[in-house]
Structure formats: C-alpha cells, structure tokens
Motif scaffolding. Structure first.
Motif, PDB file in Angstrom:
ATOM      1  N   SER A  57      37.301  23.778  55.882  1.00 27.94           N
ATOM      2  CA  SER A  57      35.937  23.284  55.975  1.00 27.94           C
ATOM      3  C   SER A  57      35.910  21.945  56.703  1.00 27.94           C
ATOM      4  O   SER A  57      35.137  21.063  56.370  1.00 27.94           O
ATOM      5  CB  SER A  57      35.330  23.148  54.574  1.00 27.94           C
ATOM      6  N   TRP A 260      35.410  30.685  48.134  1.00 31.02           N
ATOM      7  CA  TRP A 260      34.383  30.614  47.098  1.00 31.02           C
ATOM      8  C   TRP A 260      34.527  31.776  46.121  1.00 31.02           C
ATOM      9  O   TRP A 260      34.597  32.932  46.533  1.00 31.02           O
ATOM     10  CB  TRP A 260      32.981  30.646  47.714  1.00 31.02           C
ATOM     11  N   GLY A 263      29.950  31.224  43.184  1.00 29.08           N
ATOM     12  CA  GLY A 263      29.414  29.933  43.605  1.00 29.08           C
ATOM     13  C   GLY A 263      30.338  28.777  43.304  1.00 29.08           C
ATOM     14  O   GLY A 263      29.940  27.613  43.406  1.00 29.08           O
ATOM     15  N   SER A 265      33.581  26.617  44.263  1.00 27.21           N
ATOM     16  CA  SER A 265      34.536  26.302  45.319  1.00 27.21           C
ATOM     17  C   SER A 265      35.959  26.476  44.810  1.00 27.21           C
ATOM     18  O   SER A 265      36.302  26.036  43.704  1.00 27.21           O
ATOM     19  CB  SER A 265      34.336  24.865  45.795  1.00 27.21           C
ATOM     20  N   TYR A 322      36.517  33.938  55.357  1.00 28.29           N
ATOM     21  CA  TYR A 322      35.193  33.453  54.977  1.00 28.29           C
ATOM     22  C   TYR A 322      34.207  34.603  55.013  1.00 28.29           C
ATOM     23  O   TYR A 322      34.202  35.387  55.962  1.00 28.29           O
ATOM     24  CB  TYR A 322      34.734  32.349  55.929  1.00 28.29           C
ATOM     25  N   HIS A 327      27.574  36.013  47.874  1.00 29.89           N
ATOM     26  CA  HIS A 327      28.522  36.750  47.044  1.00 29.89           C
ATOM     27  C   HIS A 327      28.115  38.220  46.945  1.00 29.89           C
ATOM     28  O   HIS A 327      28.951  39.111  47.037  1.00 29.89           O
ATOM     29  CB  HIS A 327      28.582  36.123  45.658  1.00 29.89           C
ATOM     30  N   ASP A 333      22.650  32.567  48.293  1.00 29.88           N
ATOM     31  CA  ASP A 333      23.650  31.821  49.066  1.00 29.88           C
ATOM     32  C   ASP A 333      23.167  30.405  49.392  1.00 29.88           C
ATOM     33  O   ASP A 333      23.186  29.973  50.544  1.00 29.88           O
ATOM     34  CB  ASP A 333      23.995  32.583  50.352  1.00 29.88           C
ATOM     35  N   ARG A 336      26.563  27.038  49.472  1.00 35.56           N
ATOM     36  CA  ARG A 336      27.411  26.683  50.613  1.00 35.56           C
ATOM     37  C   ARG A 336      26.572  25.961  51.654  1.00 35.56           C
ATOM     38  O   ARG A 336      25.446  26.354  51.948  1.00 35.56           O
ATOM     39  CB  ARG A 336      28.059  27.936  51.212  1.00 35.56           C
ATOM     40  N   LYS A 337      27.133  24.926  52.236  1.00 36.12           N
ATOM     41  CA  LYS A 337      26.384  24.108  53.189  1.00 36.12           C
ATOM     42  C   LYS A 337      26.163  24.849  54.511  1.00 36.12           C
ATOM     43  O   LYS A 337      27.053  25.571  54.978  1.00 36.12           O
ATOM     44  CB  LYS A 337      27.125  22.798  53.444  1.00 36.12           C
ATOM     45  N   GLU A 340      28.866  24.398  57.148  1.00 35.91           N
ATOM     46  CA  GLU A 340      30.090  25.133  56.842  1.00 35.91           C
ATOM     47  C   GLU A 340      29.948  26.592  57.263  1.00 35.91           C
ATOM     48  O   GLU A 340      30.841  27.161  57.895  1.00 35.91           O
ATOM     49  CB  GLU A 340      30.395  25.048  55.350  1.00 35.91           C
ATOM     50  N   LYS A 341      28.814  27.192  56.931  1.00 30.75           N
ATOM     51  CA  LYS A 341      28.592  28.592  57.294  1.00 30.75           C
ATOM     52  C   LYS A 341      28.522  28.767  58.807  1.00 30.75           C
ATOM     53  O   LYS A 341      29.053  29.745  59.358  1.00 30.75           O
ATOM     54  CB  LYS A 341      27.312  29.105  56.621  1.00 30.75           C
ATOM     55  N   TYR A 344      32.148  28.667  60.356  1.00 29.04           N
ATOM     56  CA  TYR A 344      32.921  29.900  60.253  1.00 29.04           C
ATOM     57  C   TYR A 344      32.275  31.037  61.029  1.00 29.04           C
ATOM     58  O   TYR A 344      32.972  31.912  61.540  1.00 29.04           O
ATOM     59  CB  TYR A 344      33.115  30.277  58.781  1.00 29.04           C
TER      60      TYR A 344
END
Length: 430
Positions: A57, A260, A263, A265, A322, A327, A333, A336-337, A340-341, A344
């Motif tokens: 990350s 993850w 939820g 980390s 990733y 989930h 969702d 997650r920032k 970050e998404k 990936y």
C-alpha cells in the motif's frame, strides 16, 4: 537448522508494514528493507524467480507507484500456447465474476456472493499447471478456482442460480462449489475449514502410493489448498502445516493475501504480517511472491508442485494480491481508501499479461480480442442455461443428509419421508 529446508523471501517488506511496525514499536526488522535471502537446497529443480517489486500500500504513503508487472523480467519466457491459455483463463474468471455481479443485483442469486476480481493471477498461475488427477480445495471465493480446474461455466452459473443443473445440483450455491469429476474438493464457507480436507487428500495420495502401492510413474497426486490471510491466524492452519511437513505430504498451501480479512487490515490483525515465514518455522519452504503477476506466480507454483509430486513434501506460498471489489456483493467497501484501490486497480494482472503478450509478439490485438469475444459468448450462454434450468425437486431435499436408507430421511418403502403429506404437518411448509 536453516540448511534443512529452503526458505525463500521473494519480496522485501512492503513500506506500509515498516510504517506500522515503527508506529507500534514491535518488529524492528521491518523498519528497513531486507535483502533477498535464499538457502541452498538439494531439492530445488528450477531456479527461483528474480526479485519482483513488492505488492504494498505504498501509494497510501505517497511513494512512487509500482511499475507494471509485465515490465519486470522473468527467468524463462512463456511461449505463445502457454501465454494464451493463461490469458483465456484469467479473462474467463474476470468476465464470469462481472456477470455474477449483474445477476446478483437482478435478484438471480441469493445469499452471500464473494467475487475474485483482481486475484486471477493466483488461481490461473497454480491451477493451470495441475493435472486432472490433482485436487484443489477452495474457500468461499471459489467460482474462479472451479473454472480454472475445468468445471464448465454453465455448471458454475447454474449452481449460483440454485438450479438442478448446477455442479452441486443447486444445493451448494456460491460458497460450496464441488466437482468429483474435476477433483475440486469444495469451497468452504468458514475460513480454515478447507485446509484439513486438503491435508487429508494429500495424505490419501501418499497412502495410496506408499501403502497400497498404487504408484504413478509421473509421481504423486498433488493437492493445492487456497485460503486467505485471515485464515493464517487459525489453529487448523498451524496444525495442518505441522502434519504435512511431518509426513512429507504432496500439498501446496497457497495464501491469497489480499491484505484485508473482510474489513480488518492484515497488518493490524497479525503480529508478524510476513505469512511466508510460517513455512520455514515448520521446516518447509516458504515463498513470498507478487500475486498480481501471473508469470511470477507460475514460476513459484511450478517449483512447489514439482516438489510435492516427487515426494519432497509441502510448500507454503504467500501470494500478495488485491481484490477489486468488496468482501462480498453485500459489502459497500467503505473501509479501504480510494487511493489504495486505485493503486492496485492500475496493476490489473490481466492488463499486465496482455501487455507482456503483445511486447513479446506472442499474439496480436486481434487474436486477444477474439479470445475475449469467445469468453463473452461462453458466459452469456452460461446465464441463459442457468436461467432456463429447473429448480431442484422437493425429493432432493434430504439427499446427502442421511446415509442410512432406514433412517429418518428415507422410509421403509424407499421413498423420501419429505414426500409424505404429513411430513410438514404442524411446521412451516418445506
């Protein structure tokens, strides 16, 4: 003794691991990158992959984004035929899962549906190297594992629709794909519960070979067990690592570390986030590989599977990857920032493989487009098949529940008791 096994740390600790360790003042060794560490092993038959960039990350920390996986060199170039097999399988997994999302929101599927988008390199990298006799044990995120193992898309889709034509006749659903024909030993809804089943399958392989003398000139039947990072703090994981190494079972433990656990980390839930090191702790090789690059995954998988097949024992492989969706399809969702998404998402394993194929002149854009159109047709046909298939009959309700024909489920006349009009008297309608 380190010389007794091969412990390969393929990646340096991700920057976000170091940051977390520094904040918590826990793991000093994570505060600075460590070099690639390899120990000599007489069991190794192929070279290890070159050191790839870590999946991490780091974008959250404002560091330079990772380069595309396809730009990193590999030990051995993959030929045209193999590359196209990998590409087709990964595209099938992606298109199938995207269609599942559509069907779920249209009310065609029920319950929890966990999609595999973004993790295709792991399934394809391992399963396309297996033989038909080899076994796969999955998790609740099992649709793509089933497809990679050869289960027809229409049979998987029909199962998701709860239809009688599904691979489990509509009784398994999203989290319980199974096919004895393809040696897919099931998806499992609870984390960790598939690992003992996989260990048992590997024990069966070795027992047949050593005790029953059912030898195969091509080696042992291999079992590959897939599970996530959240599973690696469960007792079954450690117990089965111990048994597998103790008995030198032909099994590969594959951790799909998507960072993850629902939820939570991975870094916040695990005292030592480097899962691969748990392999050497039990005396087996441990690998840590870029799970967003199917070619790197394939290299490590090739060695681990070959090692198991020749009877040298188990291997633990941590694939850092990733998931591109929540989930499950019921997960908004929001934890997650976004950056970050997005980071990936830019490392899409399918796009990376496509770039590699074109750069190596293994196929043309037109040929790859033809594969994509072929997959679109297969998935659309699977939906039509599933939608038009019948629901399971009531007579199927108690099948595979009672083993004794004279038990509660089946009457003396051989008919199912649930077919008796009085069966549900005084209860809710079945």
């Amino acid at each position: 003794m380190m010389s007794a096994f091969s412990a390969a740390k393929i990646l340096s600790p991700p920057p976000f691991v170091a940051q977390f360790a520094a904040e918590r003042s826990l793991c000093p060794f994570l505060s600075s990158p460590s070099a690639l560490a390899l120990t000599r092993s007489p069991l190794r038959s192929t070279r290890l992959p070159r050191t790839p960039l870590a999946v991490s990350s780091d974008v959250v920390l404002g560091q330079k984004p990772l380069a595309s996986s396809s730009s990193t060199s590999h030990n051995e170039d993959v030929g045209r035929e193999a590359a196209l097999v990998l590409y087709e399988d990964m595209v099938l997994g992606r298109v199938f899962e995207d269609m599942c999302a559509q069907m779920y929101y249209r009310g065609k599927m029920f319950g929890f549906v966990h999609l595999y988008n973004g993790q295709e390199a792991v399934s394809t990298g391992f399963i396309k190297l297996l033989e038909a006799r080899d076994s796969v044990v999955s998790t609740y995120r099992d649709h793509v594992h089933a497809l990679s193992k050869g289960v027809a898309a229409r049979a998987v889709m029909a199962e998701l629709f709860g239809k009688a034509t599904g691979c489990c006749r509509g009784q398994g659903g999203s989290m319980h794909m199974f096919s004895s024909t393809h040696n897919l030993l099931g998806g499992f809804a609870f984390i960790g519960e598939g690992i003992p089943v996989a260990t048992g399958a590997a024990f069966s392989s070795k027992y047949r070979h050593e005790v029953l003398k059912e030898s195969n000139p091509n080696g042992l039947d291999v079992t590959v067990a897939f599970f996530g990072d959240g599973t690696c703090n469960n007792g079954q994981f450690f117990e089965c690592l111990n048994m597998a190494q103790l008995w030198k079972l032909p099994i590969v433990f594959v951790v799909e570390n998507n960072l993850w656990a629902i939820g939570m980390s991975h870094i916040r839930a695990t005292s030592d986030p480097e899962i691969w090191k748990k392999g050497p702790a039990f005396g087996m090789p441990g690998y840590h590989v870029d799970g967003m690059d199917v070619l790197k995954v394939r290299e490590v998988a090739m060695e681990a599977i070959a090692r198991a097949r020749r009877g040298d024992g188990p291997t633990l492989v941590e694939c850092e990857t990733y998931r591109f969706r929540g989930h499950s399809l019921a997960d908004p969702d929001e934890l997650r920032k976004p950056d970050e998404k997005a980071h990936y998402g830019a490392r899409d394993p399918i796009a990376a493989l496509k770039k590699y194929i074109l750069e190596k002149n293994l196929a043309t854009e037109t040929e790859l487009k033809a594969i994509e159109e072929k997959i679109e047709t297969i998935v659309e046909e699977a939906v039509e098949f599933a939608d038009s298939s019948p629901h399971p009959p009531r007579s199927q309700l108690l099948e595979n529940v009672f083993a004794d024909p004279r038990g509660f489920g089946i009457g003396p006349d051989g008919k199912y008791r649930c077919e008796d009009p009085k069966f549900t008297e005084g209860t809710a309608q079945v």
